[in-house]
Scaffold this motif. Sequence first.
Motif, PDB file in Angstrom:
ATOM      1  N   TRP A 189       0.832  -1.419  -0.059  1.00 12.94           N
ATOM      2  CA  TRP A 189       0.026   0.333  -0.017  1.00 12.94           C
ATOM      3  C   TRP A 189       0.964   1.264  -0.263  1.00 12.94           C
ATOM      4  O   TRP A 189       0.906   1.940  -0.846  1.00 12.94           O
ATOM      5  CB  TRP A 189      -0.646  -0.241   1.268  1.00 12.94           C
ATOM      6  CG  TRP A 189      -2.512  -1.678   1.058  1.00 12.94           C
ATOM      7  CD1 TRP A 189      -2.341  -1.989   2.032  1.00 12.94           C
ATOM      8  CD2 TRP A 189      -3.455  -1.505   0.090  1.00 12.94           C
ATOM      9  NE1 TRP A 189      -3.308  -2.749   1.830  1.00 12.94           N
ATOM     10  CE2 TRP A 189      -3.535  -2.182   0.571  1.00 12.94           C
ATOM     11  CE3 TRP A 189      -3.835  -0.202  -0.912  1.00 12.94           C
ATOM     12  CZ2 TRP A 189      -5.004  -2.549  -1.066  1.00 12.94           C
ATOM     13  CZ3 TRP A 189      -4.344  -0.863  -1.635  1.00 12.94           C
ATOM     14  CH2 TRP A 189      -5.168  -1.717  -1.876  1.00 12.94           C
ATOM     15  N   VAL A 190       1.880   1.112   0.604  1.00 13.95           N
ATOM     16  CA  VAL A 190       2.779   2.570   0.595  1.00 13.95           C
ATOM     17  C   VAL A 190       3.458   2.296  -0.376  1.00 13.95           C
ATOM     18  O   VAL A 190       3.618   3.648  -0.927  1.00 13.95           O
ATOM     19  CB  VAL A 190       4.402   1.855   1.564  1.00 13.95           C
ATOM     20  CG1 VAL A 190       4.823   3.593   1.352  1.00 13.95           C
ATOM     21  CG2 VAL A 190       3.472   2.386   3.385  1.00 13.95           C
ATOM     22  N   THR A 191       4.262   1.571  -1.189  1.00 14.13           N
ATOM     23  CA  THR A 191       4.703   1.403  -2.661  1.00 14.13           C
ATOM     24  C   THR A 191       3.321   2.253  -3.547  1.00 14.13           C
ATOM     25  O   THR A 191       3.740   3.442  -4.430  1.00 14.13           O
ATOM     26  CB  THR A 191       4.294   0.953  -3.338  1.00 14.13           C
ATOM     27  OG1 THR A 191       6.129  -0.052  -2.362  1.00 14.13           O
ATOM     28  CG2 THR A 191       5.830   0.324  -4.483  1.00 14.13           C
ATOM     29  N   LEU A 192       2.532   1.507  -3.768  1.00 14.55           N
ATOM     30  CA  LEU A 192       1.029   1.870  -4.346  1.00 14.55           C
ATOM     31  C   LEU A 192       0.419   3.405  -4.053  1.00 14.55           C
ATOM     32  O   LEU A 192       0.241   4.513  -5.026  1.00 14.55           O
ATOM     33  CB  LEU A 192      -0.742   0.938  -3.511  1.00 14.55           C
ATOM     34  CG  LEU A 192      -1.684   1.949  -4.868  1.00 14.55           C
ATOM     35  CD1 LEU A 192      -1.434   0.978  -6.507  1.00 14.55           C
ATOM     36  CD2 LEU A 192      -2.770   1.035  -4.576  1.00 14.55           C
ATOM     37  N   ILE A 193       0.265   4.683  -2.863  1.00 19.89           N
ATOM     38  CA  ILE A 193      -0.014   5.393  -2.585  1.00 19.89           C
ATOM     39  C   ILE A 193       1.674   6.198  -3.591  1.00 19.89           C
ATOM     40  O   ILE A 193       0.750   6.848  -4.191  1.00 19.89           O
ATOM     41  CB  ILE A 193       1.137   6.182  -1.762  1.00 19.89           C
ATOM     42  CG1 ILE A 193      -0.731   5.225   0.045  1.00 19.89           C
ATOM     43  CG2 ILE A 193       0.385   7.389  -1.072  1.00 19.89           C
ATOM     44  CD1 ILE A 193      -0.317   5.300   0.828  1.00 19.89           C
ATOM     45  N   VAL A 194       2.691   5.903  -3.820  1.00 20.92           N
ATOM     46  CA  VAL A 194       3.772   7.037  -3.902  1.00 20.92           C
ATOM     47  C   VAL A 194       3.566   6.270  -5.779  1.00 20.92           C
ATOM     48  O   VAL A 194       2.847   7.162  -6.651  1.00 20.92           O
ATOM     49  CB  VAL A 194       5.083   6.292  -3.672  1.00 20.92           C
ATOM     50  CG1 VAL A 194       6.254   7.182  -4.962  1.00 20.92           C
ATOM     51  CG2 VAL A 194       5.128   6.681  -2.474  1.00 20.92           C
ATOM     52  N   ALA A 195       3.237   5.039  -6.630  1.00 19.84           N
ATOM     53  CA  ALA A 195       3.312   4.655  -7.757  1.00 19.84           C
ATOM     54  C   ALA A 195       1.369   5.743  -8.339  1.00 19.84           C
ATOM     55  O   ALA A 195       2.032   5.715  -9.576  1.00 19.84           O
ATOM     56  CB  ALA A 195       2.664   3.366  -7.581  1.00 19.84           C
ATOM     57  N   GLU A 196       1.057   5.765  -7.568  1.00 18.09           N
ATOM     58  CA  GLU A 196      -0.271   6.446  -7.873  1.00 18.09           C
ATOM     59  C   GLU A 196       0.171   7.818  -8.427  1.00 18.09           C
ATOM     60  O   GLU A 196      -0.444   8.138  -8.582  1.00 18.09           O
ATOM     61  CB  GLU A 196      -1.256   5.814  -7.121  1.00 18.09           C
ATOM     62  CG  GLU A 196      -1.942   4.845  -7.279  1.00 18.09           C
ATOM     63  CD  GLU A 196      -2.878   4.363  -6.987  1.00 18.09           C
ATOM     64  OE1 GLU A 196      -3.743   3.443  -7.319  1.00 18.09           O
ATOM     65  OE2 GLU A 196      -3.163   4.768  -6.090  1.00 18.09           O
ATOM     66  N   THR A 197       1.115   8.720  -8.396  1.00 24.82           N
ATOM     67  CA  THR A 197       1.307   9.473  -8.494  1.00 24.82           C
ATOM     68  C   THR A 197       1.818   9.654  -9.814  1.00 24.82           C
ATOM     69  O   THR A 197       2.058  11.248  -9.786  1.00 24.82           O
ATOM     70  CB  THR A 197       1.781  10.438  -6.875  1.00 24.82           C
ATOM     71  OG1 THR A 197       2.822  10.255  -6.782  1.00 24.82           O
ATOM     72  CG2 THR A 197       1.350  10.531  -5.425  1.00 24.82           C
ATOM     73  N   ILE A 198       2.635   8.483 -10.535  1.00 26.36           N
ATOM     74  CA  ILE A 198       2.590   9.226 -11.187  1.00 26.36           C
ATOM     75  C   ILE A 198       2.204   9.106 -12.881  1.00 26.36           C
ATOM     76  O   ILE A 198       1.753   7.980 -13.013  1.00 26.36           O
ATOM     77  CB  ILE A 198       3.930   7.536 -11.548  1.00 26.36           C
ATOM     78  CG1 ILE A 198       4.958   7.644 -10.614  1.00 26.36           C
ATOM     79  CG2 ILE A 198       5.222   7.496 -12.982  1.00 26.36           C
ATOM     80  CD1 ILE A 198       5.670   6.627 -10.391  1.00 26.36           C
ATOM     81  N   SER A 199       1.308  10.276 -13.147  1.00 23.01           N
ATOM     82  CA  SER A 199       0.086  10.584 -13.870  1.00 23.01           C
ATOM     83  C   SER A 199      -0.452   9.114 -14.193  1.00 23.01           C
ATOM     84  O   SER A 199      -0.930   9.157 -15.221  1.00 23.01           O
ATOM     85  CB  SER A 199       1.401  10.220 -15.857  1.00 23.01           C
ATOM     86  OG  SER A 199       2.415  11.757 -15.404  1.00 23.01           O
TER      87      SER A 199
END
Length: 254
Positions: A189-199
């Motif tokens: 979930w932590v990674t998803l939060i960051v990954a979903e900020t990539i356009s």
Amino acid sequence: MNTIFSKLAPWALPISLLVCWQIFSVIGVISNRFLPAPSDIGLATIKLLSNGELFEHIFVSSQRALLGLLIGGAIGFVFGVVNGISKISETLFDSTIQMIRNIPHLSLIPLVILWFGIGEEGKIFLIALGVLFPIYLNTFHGIRSVDPELIEMGKSYGLKNGQLFLQIILPGALSSILVGLRFGLGIMWVTLIVAETISASAGIGYLAMDAREFMQLDIVVLSIILYAALGKLSDWMAKVLEYRFLKWNPNYQK
């Protein structure tokens, strides 16, 4: 009575904080420009539910998270089992895996964008990479921690390699493997939060970033709450798996 108390007690502090938050917002101690009231977040939730937008973003985020978990978890589990059983495999692969593990996977974002672009592949790759290592380490540790006397006893009863693994080694390592799963879910979930900020064009992260552009603080806070709720739900499901598959263990018997 004790059963009811044990079920309600974990919710006492969150509910108390929620009530205090609402009261302080109403009397003006907490400004809506700093943190919107729970009632405002509730109204925003109802609005997003009514038009179906919230379900769409939750589905997209969950799909990304689960796909990354399946890929990374499967690779980590396989390497953990093979390296745990075989000294030759451990010699060949473990040092390389440990070197890669010490690289913060989120620091690879610029490289991931160059490799995969800004599509779904890069997001799933980051999640899979983050999940891989805790599951690998705990699987490897669990395999190596199985009591050798149990393995010898299985051999004395005539168990072959496959039977020995399924009936002795895997059950003995399962507690550690499931701990690795719980760690992996948190990193997922932590990674998803960051990954979903990539356009991203959909997902909870996109919802938060879009709301930030229009200063919709209630939706931004709602997005954070959704991540927390999904994280809690996945952790609860992992605990259910522990009680389901480890019911033979006295520590997991109700």
